[in-house]
Motif scaffolding. Structure first.
Motif, PDB file in Angstrom:
ATOM      1  N   LEU A 107      42.001  40.790  43.492  1.00  0.00           N
ATOM      2  CA  LEU A 107      41.292  39.553  43.162  1.00  0.00           C
ATOM      3  C   LEU A 107      40.621  39.656  41.797  1.00  0.00           C
ATOM      4  N   LEU A 108      40.038  40.813  41.514  1.00  0.00           N
ATOM      5  CA  LEU A 108      39.423  41.016  40.207  1.00  0.00           C
ATOM      6  C   LEU A 108      40.482  40.898  39.102  1.00  0.00           C
ATOM      7  N   GLY A 150      56.166  38.630  39.540  1.00  0.00           N
ATOM      8  CA  GLY A 150      56.027  37.267  39.037  1.00  0.00           C
ATOM      9  C   GLY A 150      54.698  36.627  39.389  1.00  0.00           C
ATOM     10  N   MET A 151      53.870  37.322  40.177  1.00  0.00           N
ATOM     11  CA  MET A 151      52.528  36.781  40.466  1.00  0.00           C
ATOM     12  C   MET A 151      51.658  36.882  39.219  1.00  0.00           C
ATOM     13  N   LYS A 152      50.454  36.288  39.307  1.00  0.00           N
ATOM     14  CA  LYS A 152      49.578  36.212  38.136  1.00  0.00           C
ATOM     15  C   LYS A 152      48.758  37.486  37.931  1.00  0.00           C
ATOM     16  N   PRO A 207      47.214  30.404  42.205  1.00  0.00           N
ATOM     17  CA  PRO A 207      47.602  31.798  41.938  1.00  0.00           C
ATOM     18  C   PRO A 207      46.682  32.808  42.613  1.00  0.00           C
ATOM     19  N   VAL A 208      45.393  32.497  42.690  1.00  0.00           N
ATOM     20  CA  VAL A 208      44.446  33.448  43.295  1.00  0.00           C
ATOM     21  C   VAL A 208      44.727  33.585  44.785  1.00  0.00           C
ATOM     22  N   LEU A 209      44.967  32.462  45.452  1.00  0.00           N
ATOM     23  CA  LEU A 209      45.265  32.490  46.889  1.00  0.00           C
ATOM     24  C   LEU A 209      46.554  33.254  47.148  1.00  0.00           C
ATOM     25  N   VAL A 253      42.779  37.727  34.610  1.00  0.00           N
ATOM     26  CA  VAL A 253      43.954  37.170  33.936  1.00  0.00           C
ATOM     27  C   VAL A 253      43.810  35.660  33.798  1.00  0.00           C
ATOM     28  N   LYS A 254      43.448  35.004  34.878  1.00  0.00           N
ATOM     29  CA  LYS A 254      43.341  33.542  34.881  1.00  0.00           C
ATOM     30  C   LYS A 254      42.234  33.069  33.942  1.00  0.00           C
TER      31      LYS A 254
END
Length: 826
Positions: free
Chosen positions: A232-233, A527-529, A436-438, A238-239
């Motif tokens: 999560l951090l 491919g995730m964030k 993206p976080v979820l 990144v976001k």
């Protein structure tokens, strides 16, 4: 090449005279703002870029500019060269975001600069010193890149190792020690080296003991909590600060090296956030690796350090030579394979790789590897965690299982690419991409919950590969080495093939479950964030499959050594089969199936193992996996992601075999409006400003007259705008009725006419042209090898139309029965 905004990408674009430019309405400059919603973000290979700041100047479709030499009349315009260099206009000769560079112009500018320095070096001692320093600056830059990339790789390795162990416990002697370092000074026996009193699991720390169901549940809970916290951090950093820091980075690096510009992708914020979040993502236990992102990190180092040297700061083509060398340094520190890194850069990522770049790549990779070796992140004097050495030779008959592993690697590679691309496309086209976080939270939770009960998925993937590559010795206490020992038959250090004990059978079941988990969870992870590499998960899948096959072969040889396939070379009590070698070959096969690497892959693997005698098995597996994967789908994972994201990448490896002509591809086509042109000496400032305002093209052909359509040159929209604005401010008498001329001498006009504006210095007098009957295979070759953005089409000497890089890409897509709009636009 100017890209469309997200709204433009979602529907096909009108192509009236877009042969000269792309529609710019709705385009906004990228700025990283964490306060915006995900709906406002444009996805670039998994990165989200906020397009919320309006742009002062509309972007240009730079792929459609000519062989423009802004220093005076293209490649032939040397007579005006110094005029423009002495009076540079701000903004002329630079590129907007999401543009393609003009390789020919950049190389021409560098040659001009080099000639000027060489000629001046004969005039004074100071000029000679400047010439020598200019020649030496490339090597100095490589030294800096190697030092910085090696240092960052060491920092990432040490931090990731510590934080991975933090999920399971903490060191009382110092919380900054990982499990292995914590137990170095312990007095425990060799077999109990992992149970030293200085290292305490979370259950021992919280409730005082580590045995029992409650202690297990507590350790399980802490493992999942730490994994979720780290991931999560990572995704929030990144976001919030650097959307480009997610993903592998290699598809974008390939596109950038082909001449595309993505501002900020190799910037300082991306470097800082990628370095931090890469440690967090790897430590979270997600099925990803750090090797691919290390290439991105090294290229960020190269791009930032380029600003120290004017030669590289002001020339995009020269900068790309540096980035090719930086990519080699990245692989060098990722695998401890300097030669493999150079070959990886040559085979996989570089678009333009002259001999000078080869030497400098070698030097950068050498310095980076030396720096990492000096840091010694794993405390074993090796550059990677899974370095192994095998001593037993392999037999010719073992090529059969090695080729079987190659077939498995090819099948896995093709399956992974199709599944991952389908999932990433779904992420882009559904609401899933807005959260993206979820997504990271859910995937991390599932991974951690499934991973903890199985010791082979609980450990870091690098440690798992190290365990699978390991050749069992007398002192090994791993389950994989729990054989039934008969020490009477032991000769020296080599252990004979032995019957598998209960520990080996348990390990086989656990590895089979780990294989199933890795195969499927990696599809959803890549491919995730968050920063995510693919090398290590692919190698893990292959290493597990290889170890399973290796143990099966070993037991077959032990129990049936009298079979005809074993009788000639494997007698009872001999050490015939090395399961760790099968794991290594399987790892190479799966990595080759996913990336389609061949030469560089084999070199990286034998540099990892230090065994030259195993080149043939590695070559057989790598080649087989490529053949099998290519039979199912031609694209590797990086090319597939380039196509998914619509980057203007013209693949140099693909052959164009269709019998189409330039006239079939050029614009305008039948029923399209005529080509917008500028005449060389009869249009006013107002006429040209009207054309600029009413069209959205990035450049215009200049002709003698509308009737003759005889080509004079090509001028870019941006240069026209800047030159006219500058003339209005600084040149007296320039009004709307002033004539603009592109000739050497001004046209005859009445004495009462206003001042005329001469713009010959911004005219490219040598735009690349082909005839309308030129075969497209030649046109495609020209675009690939010269790095063109566009070429003009003529018929009997008259201007007929234009072909852009985008037109070529769309044409190739159509001939491959793909929807060109879905290929080139998100």
């Amino acid at each position: 090449m100017a890209w469309y905004s997200l709204e433009r990408w979602e529907r096909p674009q009108p192509f009236g005279l877009e042969a000269l430019a792309m529609d710019q309405k709705g385009y906004r400059r990228g700025s990283f703002q964490s306060s915006t919603s995900d709906e406002d973000m444009l996805e670039i290979a998994g990165a989200s870029l906020d397009f919320s700041m309006a742009e002062d100047d509309p972007p240009l479709d730079r792929e459609m500019g000519g062989f423009t030499s802004y220093n005076g009349g293209g490649m032939n315009g040397t007579s005006k060269m110094m005029d423009f260099l002495e009076e540079p206009l701000p903004g002329v000769g630079t590129y907007e975001d999401f543009n393609t560079i003009d390789w020919v112009r950049e190389k021409s500018r560098d040659r001009d600069r080099h000639r000027e320095i060489t000629s001046r070096s004969k005039e004074s001692t100071w000029a000679l010193i400047h010439s020598v320093s200019d020649a030496f600056s490339g090597w100095l830059l490589m030294l800096f890149i190697g030092l910085l990339a090696g240092s960052l790789a060491g920092l990432i390795d040490i931090s990731a190792h510590w934080m991975t162990d933090l999920k399971e416990g903490v060191c009382l002697a110092g919380f900054w020690f990982n499990h292995e370092h914590c137990c170095w000074k312990s007095n425990t026996t060799f077999t109990d080296r992992d149970k030293c009193p200085e290292w305490m699991s979370w259950s021992q720390l919280i409730i005082g003991h580590g045995e029992g169901a409650f202690a297990y549940i507590l350790n399980y809970f802490m493992y999942v909590i730490w994994a979720l916290l780290f991931s999560l951090l990572a995704v929030l950093l990144v976001k919030g600060f650097a959307p480009y820091a997610c993903g592998s980075g290699i598809p974008e690096i390939k596109t950038i090296l082909s001449g595309f510009i993505i501002r900020g992708y190799l910037g300082k914020w991306t470097l800082i956030i990628k370095t931090i979040t890469l440690v967090l993502a790897v430590s979270s236990g997600l099925s990803l690796g750090k090797e691919g992102p290390l290439v991105h990190v090294a290229c960020c180092c190269g791009n930032i350090l380029c600003h120290l040297f004017t030669k590289y700061r002001k020339n995009e083509a020269k900068r790309r030579e540096v980035l090719s060398a930086a990519a080699a340094a990245g692989v060098s520190v990722a695998f401890g394979a300097p030669i493999g890194g150079v070959l990886f850069s040559l085979e996989e990522v570089s678009y333009y790789f002259p001999l000078k770049t080869l030497w400098r790549s070698f030097f950068a990779a050498l310095v980076a590897a030396f720096t990492l070796r000096s840091i010694n992140p794993f405390g074993n004097s090796r550059l990677v965690l899974f370095y192994v050495e095998f001593h037993m030779p392999w037999h010719l008959l073992e090529l059969v299982p090695f080729i079987l592993l190659g077939i498995f690697g090819g099948l896995w590679g093709a399956f992974f690419i199709r599944s991952n691309i389908a999932w990433c496309r779904r992420r882009k086209t559904t609401k899933l991409g807005k959260y993206p976080v979820l997504e990271v939270f859910v995937v991390t939770a599932i991974t951690a919950i499934l991973a903890f009960p199985n010791e082979y998925t609980r450990m870091s993937t690098s440690e798992l590969i190290s365990e699978l590559f390991n050749d069992c010795g007398i002192l090994d206490s791993s389950k994989l080495c729990e054989y039934v020992n008969d020490f009477n038959s032991t000769k020296g250090d080599d252990l004979p093939d032995r019957a598998a004990g209960p520990g080996v059978y348990t390990a086989m079941w656990q590895l089979a479950l780990a294989l199933i988990m890795k195969v499927f969870i990696t599809i959803f992870t890549f491919g995730m964030k968050v920063p995510s590499g693919l090398f290590i998960p692919s190698m893990a899948v292959g290493a597990i499959a290889g170890r399973l096959l290796g143990v099966a072969m070993e037991q077959l040889a032990f129990y049936h050594h009298d079979w005809i396939i074993f009788s000639g070379w494997c007698s009872q009590g001999a050490d015939c089969i090395t399961p760790g070698l099968y794991a290594m070959v399987g790892a190479a096969a799966c990595l080759g199936g996913v990336t389609r690497m061949t030469v560089s892959l084999v070199v990286i693997m034998f540099e990892l193992t230090g065994g030259l005698e195993y080149i043939v098995p590695l070559m057989a597996a790598a080649m087989t996996s490529k053949w099998v994967a290519d039979a199912i789908g031609r694209e590797g994972i990086y090319d597939a992601h380039i196509r998914l994201n619509g980057y203007p990448f013209l693949e140099a490896k693909e052959e164009f075999s269709h019998k189409t002509l330039a006239m079939d591809v050029m614009r305008p086509r039948r029923n399209d409006p005529p080509l917008t042109v500028i005449t060389q000496d009869s249009m006013t400032v107002e006429d040209i400003e009207t054309i600029i305002n009413e069209t959205t093209y990035s450049g215009y052909p200049v002709v003698v007259s509308r009737e003759s359509q005889r080509l004079v040159g090509f001028v870019l929209r941006r240069d026209l705008i800047i030159s006219i604005e500058n003339a209005r401010k600084k040149q007296d008498g320039i009004v709307s009725t002033s004539i603009i001329y592109f000739t050497d001498h001004s046209p005859p006009l009445p004495p009462s006419s206003p001042s005329m504006l001469k713009l010959r210095s911004i005219l490219d007098l040598s735009p690349f042209t082909v005839t309308d009957q030129t075969p497209m295979e030649i046109v495609v070759d020209i675009f690939r090898k010269l790095g063109l953005r566009q070429c003009l089409v003529t018929h009997n000497g008259k201007l007929l139309g234009i072909i852009t890089k985008k037109d070529v890409l769309k044409h190739i897509a159509q001939l491959a029965n793909q929807d060109p709009d879905s290929i080139l636009f998100n």
